[in-house]
Every structure is written in C-alpha cells, then in structure tokens.
Scaffold this active site. Sequence first.
Site, short mmCIF file in Angstrom:
data_model
loop_
_atom_site.label_atom_id
_atom_site.label_comp_id
_atom_site.label_asym_id
_atom_site.label_seq_id
_atom_site.Cartn_x
_atom_site.Cartn_y
_atom_site.Cartn_z
N LYS A 1 23.45 -9.51 2.68
CA LYS A 1 24.88 -9.77 2.82
C LYS A 1 25.47 -8.99 3.98
O LYS A 1 26.68 -8.89 4.13
CB LYS A 1 25.60 -9.39 1.51
CG LYS A 1 25.12 -10.20 0.32
CD LYS A 1 25.70 -9.66 -0.99
CE LYS A 1 24.90 -10.18 -2.17
NZ LYS A 1 24.80 -9.17 -3.24
N ARG B 1 10.86 2.35 4.16
CA ARG B 1 10.19 1.67 5.25
C ARG B 1 11.17 0.65 5.80
O ARG B 1 11.90 0.01 5.05
CB ARG B 1 8.93 0.97 4.78
CG ARG B 1 8.51 -0.08 5.81
CD ARG B 1 7.11 -0.51 5.72
NE ARG B 1 6.17 0.58 5.82
CZ ARG B 1 4.90 0.37 6.15
NH1 ARG B 1 4.46 -0.85 6.43
NH2 ARG B 1 4.05 1.38 6.19
N ARG C 1 0.79 -1.21 0.00
CA ARG C 1 0.00 0.00 0.00
C ARG C 1 0.84 1.28 0.00
O ARG C 1 0.72 2.13 -0.88
CB ARG C 1 -0.82 -0.01 1.29
CG ARG C 1 -2.22 0.38 1.17
CD ARG C 1 -2.92 -0.17 2.41
NE ARG C 1 -3.13 -1.60 2.24
CZ ARG C 1 -4.15 -2.09 1.56
NH1 ARG C 1 -5.04 -1.30 1.01
NH2 ARG C 1 -4.29 -3.39 1.44
N THR C 2 1.68 1.41 1.00
CA THR C 2 2.48 2.63 1.13
C THR C 2 3.43 2.79 -0.06
O THR C 2 3.59 3.87 -0.61
CB THR C 2 3.27 2.60 2.45
OG1 THR C 2 2.34 2.43 3.52
CG2 THR C 2 4.04 3.87 2.66
N HIS D 1 4.81 6.82 11.22
CA HIS D 1 4.41 6.72 9.82
C HIS D 1 3.76 8.06 9.49
O HIS D 1 2.56 8.15 9.31
CB HIS D 1 3.42 5.56 9.68
CG HIS D 1 3.09 5.18 8.27
ND1 HIS D 1 3.76 5.69 7.18
CD2 HIS D 1 2.16 4.33 7.78
CE1 HIS D 1 3.24 5.16 6.08
NE2 HIS D 1 2.28 4.34 6.42
#
Lengths: 305, 151
Positions: A82, A103, A53-54, A131
């Site tokens: 890694k 995110r 969504r974001t 957020h």
Amino acid sequence: MEFRNRDIISIKDFTKDEILYVLKTAKKLESRPNPSLMKGRVMASLFFEPSTRTRLSFESAMTRLGGQVIGFSEPGNTSLKKGETLWDTIKMAEQYADVIVMRHPVEGAARLAAEASGVPIINGGDGANQHPTQTLLDLYTIQKAKGKIDGLNIGFLGDLKYGRTVHSLSTALTHFNSTLYLISPEALKMPESYTEELDRKKVKYHEESDLMKVIGKLDVLYATRIQKERFPDPMEYKKYAGVYKLDKSMLPHFKPTLKIMHPLPRVDEIHPELDNTPHALYFEQAGNGITVRQALLALVTGRIK
Amino acid sequence: MTGKTLKISAIMDGTVIDHISAANTFRVAEILNIKGSANVVTVGMNLESKSLGKKGLIKIGGRFLTKQEVDTIALFAPEASINIIKNFEVTKKFRVEVPDTINGIIKCANPNCITNAERTKTNFHVLDKNPLKIKCHYCERVIGKENIELI
Ligand SMILES: Nc1ncnc2c1ncn2[C@@H]1O[C@H](COP(=O)(O)OP(=O)(O)O)[C@@H](O)[C@H]1O
Ligand SMILES: [Zn+2]
C-alpha cells in the site's frame, strides 16, 4: 566489548577484534547452550524479499534461545504494497520487538532502517550489497574446522564477479593472514575494487581459471553457484554453468584435510557423492549459521556481554 | 590585467570564482544557478592563466556563497579559488576544498540504492579527493568522478 544496541549492517563496520569477539561468543554458546537466554524477548523478522534459508536460520536461532518471533516472510500481505515507506514500517516494528532482522531487495535499506530504529537492526541481506551474518558464519566455520583463520590457503570458486558472499568474505579475510586463490572463468573474475583492497591490505592472492592447477594447495575451498539470473543470454549462462564441478574423481588431488564450503543452495558445483566425505563442510556451515546468529542476537540485545 | 578591464566588470561587494579550468566554467555557473539570479554576473571564458592554460572566471555582484555552494563547486571544479570582494577590495581568498563527507547535493549513481527508492537525504564518504572518488553511506557503492550527478 560493547555490542549492546549495536546494528549489524555491514562486515566493513567490524574491526578484527570485534569479529573475533563474535566468534568467541558463538563458541561459548555452542559449548554451553542456553535455551532460555532470550526468554521474554521478541525478534521481528521482516523479509521484504523472500529468503527461506536466512529467515529460517534466524527464526530457529531465536526460538532455540527461548525467544519469540513475529514478522512477515514476503512483502505480499503487508502495508508495503500500500506504499508504506521502509522508514514507517521500521518505526512501527520497533514498538513491537527488541531486535529487528531484515532482508530487503534495495541496497542501503538496512543502514536506513538502523537510522529509523531505536532497537538494533541485523541486516539479513540488502540487495547485492551486504549480508554480514553470512560472512561471520563463514569465518566461524573456517575457525571451527581449522582451529584458525590465519596461515591457510583459501580458494574461492565460481562466480567471483557477482557473488556477494565471496566479496564480503574476502573483505573480512583482509584482517587475517591467509592466502587467497581466486578461481573463476575470466568473465567472472573478482572485481578490481576487491582485488585492489587485497593489494592495499597486502593480502596474498592468486587469480586462476584452472581449478586443477591449484586444487592440491588448498585447505579450504569456498564454492559458489553461478547464478542464472546474472546472464541475460541463456547461451552465455550455459557456457559457464558447468565449468567447475567438484566430484569424486578429484579426490586424489585434494589435500586430505581440505574442507569444502558453500553458501547453498548448490546446483551442480558439488556432486552429492562428496556429501559423505570428510571434505564436505557445507551442511555444518549452515548449522553454524544458527550459532553465530544466536550470538549476535544475544550480544545486540545485551543478553550476553 | 589592466585597470580598465577590471572596471568594466568591477563589483563593489560579491564573489569572484577564479581559476576554474575552462571546461568546468559552465558547470560552476549551473551550480550557482546564475541563470535564475537577479545579481549582476560576469562570466569569463578562455582567459589566459599561467597555471591552467585557459581558465574561466565568474563574478557575482551582491552575493556571498554558502558553505554548501562552495563544497559543490569543489566537487566539480576542485581547482577553483574564491575571492570575497568587499568595497571593491579582495578581502578574503581561498581555494575550494572537497569535504570529507558530502551531505545531500549529489545523487547516488546506484539506481537500486535506498536513497533513490525512498526520499532520504544522501550521504557520501570521500575516499579520494583528486580524482574524486566517493562511497555511498547507504548502499556502499563507490562512485567515480564521471558518475557524480547533482540532485
Ligand atoms: N572589485 C572587484 N570586482 C570584480 N572583480 C575583482 C575585484 N577585485 C578583484 N577582482 C578579481 O578577483 C580576482 C582576484 O583578484 P586579485 O587577488 O587582485 O588577483 P590575483 O588572484 O590574480 O592575484 C581577479 O580575477 C580579479 O580580477
Ligand atoms: Zn547509494
């Protein structure tokens, strides 16, 4: 107001004027879209944790302004596996992009990234912490639907204990003059640290577990999902999962002007039979996310003053 | 205090940390890592004190504390006072004070904080000095006195 080069990390970093400025910019962009505003600019979209969504919202926002998007949607195929540090990943990405949206599952990651980066960082969620673009789009949605953010009765419904969106929105609403109705089961009440903040800022609020007692007062009802992941015991989850379900049977109790919001995805808090009523605001809310993110992208890159 | 007592533990140059509430004395000794130090150290426990009831006291010969050490003591023993001794005389005396921000020194109590995931210097904003309440600059977690831990 100077937003150029600014990082968007936490709603707590915003003054009331700054919030209103972002909303005003979004409104301008919505009324006069500019499909080449971000032409020649590159947004890095770094999703160290998947969030369809974001991510899609930001990528759509950038693309519709004529900008380019690079990045990854999960850490699977990156150097992170890694063992590259976040710091180094950001140091690399800032060479490639004019703005970085990220995110990350670890709290505080965006703040650290902002220290590493010379280009602005926009936090698209850092673990259970912040957020901020969600909060800004929520405020924009309220303002657009109601013409104001002050003087409203705003209900929060569902999981107020773990729900990050309601925590941030309640923090942001301390700048305004609305009354909050915090509706949740006893076990999922708003944490004290947030109600203390409401007390400190003299925000009027009521805590209630019975939705029907207050439903008729509300101008806005912000429903949230009760998240399964939060309950180690599936029986406990079952107990709370279906406690609040908004459906057509409640229509007679709603104010005719009531608007229902939801950060999505919903499970069964809102019956789809409400989708076509004038109360449903949640899909428009998701659409507003694009506008608000466009405004932020344009502001922090200096394309809009 | 009699002259005789003073003489036994008298130091020419160094630091006396006084008015430590009894329960925090070992903590302060730990902060200063006196176990690993070669300096002459006297630790007094359960001494009479008008203001604290029982107090602790630590005298360290030949050592002056850094600002960071004093700040750290303030976090765990906010009641303590520091006396600087030069040539057997108290030349300076001050109460420790909790700073407004704390750099390094302590660990974030949130296991999912970036400062615990990646080796970054911690940074906290002090919300309340007594009882101590701090907020992590990164993950924004508010941490109370009981969860404050040295790195
Ligand atoms: N030369 C010294 N060596 C060791 N300890 C000292 C010396 N001078 C003073 N002190 C101690 O430092 C603390 C502060 O001293 P002082 O200012 O004289 O007393 P108070 O704070 O009790 O009025 C007291 O605990 C005292 O015993
Ligand atoms: Zn932290």
